[in-house]
Design a protein around this motif. Structure first.
Motif, PDB file in Angstrom:
ATOM      1  N   MET A   1     -20.134 -61.910  49.420  1.00 45.05           N
ATOM      2  CA  MET A   1     -20.967 -60.939  48.701  1.00 45.05           C
ATOM      3  C   MET A   1     -20.094 -59.774  48.217  1.00 45.05           C
ATOM      4  O   MET A   1     -19.289 -59.239  48.984  1.00 45.05           O
ATOM      5  N   PRO A   2     -20.206 -59.392  46.946  1.00 45.54           N
ATOM      6  CA  PRO A   2     -19.416 -58.259  46.448  1.00 45.54           C
ATOM      7  C   PRO A   2     -19.860 -56.956  47.096  1.00 45.54           C
ATOM      8  O   PRO A   2     -21.004 -56.809  47.517  1.00 45.54           O
ATOM      9  N   ASP A   3     -18.914 -56.024  47.159  1.00 46.59           N
ATOM     10  CA  ASP A   3     -19.199 -54.720  47.743  1.00 46.59           C
ATOM     11  C   ASP A   3     -19.489 -53.736  46.613  1.00 46.59           C
ATOM     12  O   ASP A   3     -18.587 -53.321  45.887  1.00 46.59           O
ATOM     13  N   PHE A   4     -20.769 -53.371  46.449  1.00 53.55           N
ATOM     14  CA  PHE A   4     -21.164 -52.467  45.367  1.00 53.55           C
ATOM     15  C   PHE A   4     -21.165 -51.020  45.836  1.00 53.55           C
ATOM     16  O   PHE A   4     -21.365 -50.738  47.021  1.00 53.55           O
ATOM     17  N   ASP A   5     -20.985 -50.100  44.875  1.00 50.31           N
ATOM     18  CA  ASP A   5     -21.089 -48.665  45.199  1.00 50.31           C
ATOM     19  C   ASP A   5     -22.524 -48.305  45.566  1.00 50.31           C
ATOM     20  O   ASP A   5     -22.754 -47.452  46.436  1.00 50.31           O
ATOM     21  N   TYR A   6     -23.490 -48.922  44.886  1.00 48.05           N
ATOM     22  CA  TYR A   6     -24.904 -48.618  45.115  1.00 48.05           C
ATOM     23  C   TYR A   6     -25.723 -49.903  45.127  1.00 48.05           C
ATOM     24  O   TYR A   6     -25.331 -50.922  44.543  1.00 48.05           O
ATOM     25  N   ASP A   7     -26.858 -49.821  45.787  1.00 45.75           N
ATOM     26  CA  ASP A   7     -27.832 -50.911  45.719  1.00 45.75           C
ATOM     27  C   ASP A   7     -28.619 -50.850  44.411  1.00 45.75           C
ATOM     28  O   ASP A   7     -29.020 -51.881  43.868  1.00 45.75           O
ATOM     29  N   LEU A   8     -28.854 -49.639  43.940  1.00 47.12           N
ATOM     30  CA  LEU A   8     -29.635 -49.434  42.719  1.00 47.12           C
ATOM     31  C   LEU A   8     -29.070 -48.257  41.944  1.00 47.12           C
ATOM     32  O   LEU A   8     -28.808 -47.197  42.513  1.00 47.12           O
ATOM     33  N   PHE A   9     -28.890 -48.460  40.642  1.00 47.43           N
ATOM     34  CA  PHE A   9     -28.536 -47.362  39.749  1.00 47.43           C
ATOM     35  C   PHE A   9     -29.623 -47.269  38.688  1.00 47.43           C
ATOM     36  O   PHE A   9     -29.896 -48.237  37.969  1.00 47.43           O
ATOM     37  N   VAL A  10     -30.259 -46.106  38.604  1.00 46.66           N
ATOM     38  CA  VAL A  10     -31.336 -45.862  37.651  1.00 46.66           C
ATOM     39  C   VAL A  10     -30.792 -45.040  36.489  1.00 46.66           C
ATOM     40  O   VAL A  10     -30.202 -43.970  36.703  1.00 46.66           O
ATOM     41  N   ILE A  11     -30.995 -45.522  35.282  1.00 48.69           N
ATOM     42  CA  ILE A  11     -30.613 -44.765  34.088  1.00 48.69           C
ATOM     43  C   ILE A  11     -31.879 -44.153  33.506  1.00 48.69           C
ATOM     44  O   ILE A  11     -32.744 -44.857  32.995  1.00 48.69           O
ATOM     45  N   GLY A  12     -32.006 -42.832  33.620  1.00 43.31           N
ATOM     46  CA  GLY A  12     -33.188 -42.123  33.142  1.00 43.31           C
ATOM     47  C   GLY A  12     -33.903 -41.416  34.263  1.00 43.31           C
ATOM     48  O   GLY A  12     -34.342 -42.056  35.220  1.00 43.31           O
ATOM     49  N   GLY A  13     -34.030 -40.098  34.156  1.00 44.48           N
ATOM     50  CA  GLY A  13     -34.642 -39.294  35.211  1.00 44.48           C
ATOM     51  C   GLY A  13     -36.049 -38.850  34.901  1.00 44.48           C
ATOM     52  O   GLY A  13     -36.444 -37.737  35.266  1.00 44.48           O
ATOM     53  N   GLY A  14     -36.830 -39.712  34.242  1.00 43.25           N
ATOM     54  CA  GLY A  14     -38.224 -39.398  33.976  1.00 43.25           C
ATOM     55  C   GLY A  14     -39.127 -39.866  35.094  1.00 43.25           C
ATOM     56  O   GLY A  14     -38.672 -40.247  36.180  1.00 43.25           O
ATOM     57  N   SER A  15     -40.413 -39.883  34.815  1.00 43.08           N
ATOM     58  CA  SER A  15     -41.407 -40.163  35.850  1.00 43.08           C
ATOM     59  C   SER A  15     -41.221 -41.540  36.484  1.00 43.08           C
ATOM     60  O   SER A  15     -41.253 -41.689  37.709  1.00 43.08           O
ATOM     61  N   GLY A  16     -41.038 -42.586  35.664  1.00 42.80           N
ATOM     62  CA  GLY A  16     -40.893 -43.933  36.197  1.00 42.80           C
ATOM     63  C   GLY A  16     -39.606 -44.114  36.972  1.00 42.80           C
ATOM     64  O   GLY A  16     -39.588 -44.708  38.056  1.00 42.80           O
ATOM     65  N   GLY A  17     -38.508 -43.615  36.421  1.00 44.55           N
ATOM     66  CA  GLY A  17     -37.221 -43.763  37.080  1.00 44.55           C
ATOM     67  C   GLY A  17     -37.140 -43.012  38.385  1.00 44.55           C
ATOM     68  O   GLY A  17     -36.613 -43.526  39.388  1.00 44.55           O
ATOM     69  N   VAL A  18     -37.647 -41.783  38.399  1.00 43.67           N
ATOM     70  CA  VAL A  18     -37.610 -40.979  39.620  1.00 43.67           C
ATOM     71  C   VAL A  18     -38.463 -41.614  40.709  1.00 43.67           C
ATOM     72  O   VAL A  18     -38.062 -41.672  41.880  1.00 43.67           O
ATOM     73  N   ARG A  19     -39.653 -42.122  40.354  1.00 42.86           N
ATOM     74  CA  ARG A  19     -40.490 -42.755  41.363  1.00 42.86           C
ATOM     75  C   ARG A  19     -39.778 -43.983  41.950  1.00 42.86           C
ATOM     76  O   ARG A  19     -39.766 -44.177  43.172  1.00 42.86           O
ATOM     77  N   ALA A  20     -39.199 -44.800  41.102  1.00 40.29           N
ATOM     78  CA  ALA A  20     -38.498 -45.986  41.590  1.00 40.29           C
ATOM     79  C   ALA A  20     -37.341 -45.611  42.504  1.00 40.29           C
ATOM     80  O   ALA A  20     -37.152 -46.213  43.577  1.00 40.29           O
TER      81      ALA A  20
END
Length: 451
Positions: A1-20
């Motif tokens: 398994m590759p070693d990632f910096d993050y499990d999730l990267f969200v592009i966009g800090g609006g309502s949907g992205g922030v909630r996720a």
């Protein structure tokens, strides 16, 4: 398994992205980062729902003062002070932005206050050149106002800039017939501008119920807005003094202090690197399945950037469902049927479910409609009417749609939406006792179908 910096990267800090991001991090223990190139909070908080609604409140007070005088109050009405309102609005948006940032950081989300693009299915590139690897990418960049090609660069406003005006213009041309155009026309007129609203279609609020369309259009006209349908621009020029010369398909040439394009919004995907990463787009919108997943398994998208319903609560629900599905081990599909919405004109319009035309195309229906002058304004001789409409399936008696134009319709439709979502029948409405005297009692008093 590759070693990632993050499990999730969200592009966009609006309502949907922030909630996720928040749910994935705080509820499900994921290592999450987010990039926002403008201001945290996105369209809704910074340049949409919130500042718009505050302007609606401000615009309504002028009519309230007139109404108070008609009821007997001794009042002296002055001019609206845009500068004073603008300072207070800026302070409120700054406060909300800080809350969005603090809540995300408190949930354990790392925030990069810069632009990010997709390099490949597991790599994001930040504006400062850093490359970040991630197991999953969520695109939540929302939408952006659309200006027709001939008029880009002329210097007209969109809904992004209207909250940043230095002063309130004496005359404004609003282009468009959607809910943003209708709302902004009503706001500017209520604050004291002379407003002309131009729309190339036959009637404003395309896609809404026809009776609701006609009712809102009549209200706009009654308020003093020059509503011009079946009309389009042929030329627009910014003059040396900052005003605009507008020519239209009716052969008129007029001068306006300001021009606002409210001619729709498009998904904010340009230059994100999505197509290069293999993501399928449909006219700029990210194509996703029921789980908000694109054709590239590691890349997902929620909110206005997709080809679904462009409403903030929908984006929030999609973001939450994505986090629960991908990181919580609980697959959740968002139900996009019977989603209520409101148009904050004066009076407001609220709708949920099918329009009459949509329902009639599916089978035999009954329509119950009441249009009347509310007690509050009828008492002082105001002609503005309220509209209450139910669209009912004739065989099952189920209420398929509810449409309201009235003061507070946005609040009313939220309650009605619960009943429609539950599958309430017209008989359920009829069996409900009325609250008297109210406008909304009409919802349970309409006994005979209008058509």
């Amino acid at each position: 398994m590759p070693d990632f910096d993050y499990d999730l990267f969200v592009i966009g800090g609006g309502s949907g992205g922030v909630r996720a991001a928040r749910i994935a991090s705080s509820d499900h223990g994921a290592k999450v980062a987010m990039a926002e190139e403008f201001r945290m909070g996105g369209t809704c908080v910074i340049r949409g729902c919130v500042p718009k609604k505050l302007m609606v409140f401000a615009a309504g007070h002028g009519a309230s003062i007139d109404e108070g005088a008609a009821y007997g109050w001794q009042v002296e009405k002055g001019r609206f002070d845009w500068t004073r309102f603008r300072h207070r609005l800026d302070a409120e948006l700054n406060r909300l932005e800080s809350i969005y940032t603090r809540n995300a950081e408190t949930a354990g989300v790392t925030i990069y206050h810069q632009r990010a693009t997709v390099a490949d299915p597991h790599t994001v590139v930040l504006a400062d050149g850093r490359r970040v690897t991630t197991k999953h990418i969520l695109i939540a960049t929302g939408g952006t106002p659309f200006i027709p090609e001939p008029y880009r660069g002329v210097g007209a406003m969109t809904s992004n800039e209207i909250f940043l005006m230095d002063r309130l213009p004496a005359s404004v041309l609003v282009l468009g017939g959607g809910f943003i155009a209708c709302e902004m026309a009503g706001i500017l007129q209520g604050l004291g501008s002379s407003v002309t609203q131009m729309y190339r279609g036959q009637q404003v609020l395309r896609g809404f119920d026809a009776d609701l369309q006609d009712h809102v259009a009549a209200a706009l006209t009654q308020q003093g807005i020059a509503l011009e349908v079946n009309t389009d621009l042929t030329a627009l020029e910014k003059l040396d003094d900052g005003r605009f010369r507008a020519c239209d398909t009716q052969g008129r040439e007029r001068i306006f202090e300001a021009v606002l394009f409210a001619t729709g919004r498009v998904p904010n995907t340009q230059g994100l690197g999505l197509e290069e990463a293999g993501v399928v787009l449909d006219k700029g919108a990210v194509t996703v399945d029921d789980w908000s997943q694109t054709n590239v398994p590691s890349i997902f998208a929620v909110g206005d950037v997709t080809n679904r319903i462009q409403l903030t609560p929908v984006a929030i629900r999609e973001g939450h469902a994505f986090a629960d599905t991908v990181f919580g081990g609980t697959p959740v599909k968002v139900d996009h049927t019977n989603v209520p919405s409101a148009v904050f004109t004066r009076p407001e319009a609220g709708t949920v479910g099918l329009s009459e035309d949509e329902a009639r195309a599916q089978g035999e229906i009954e329509v119950y409609l009441a249009s009347f002058r509310p007690m509050q304004t009828a008492f002082i001789g105001t002609d503005t009417k309220a509209l209450f409409k139910l669209v009912v399936d004739k065989a099952s008696r189920r209420v398929l749609g509810c449409h309201i134009v009235a003061p507070g319709a946005g609040e009313l439709i939220q309650i009605a939406a619960v009943a429609v979502k539950m599958g309430a029948t017209k008989d359920d409405f009829d069996a409900t006792m009325a609250v008297h005297p109210t406008m909304s009692e009409e919802l349970v008093l309409m006994r005979k179908p209008t058509r």
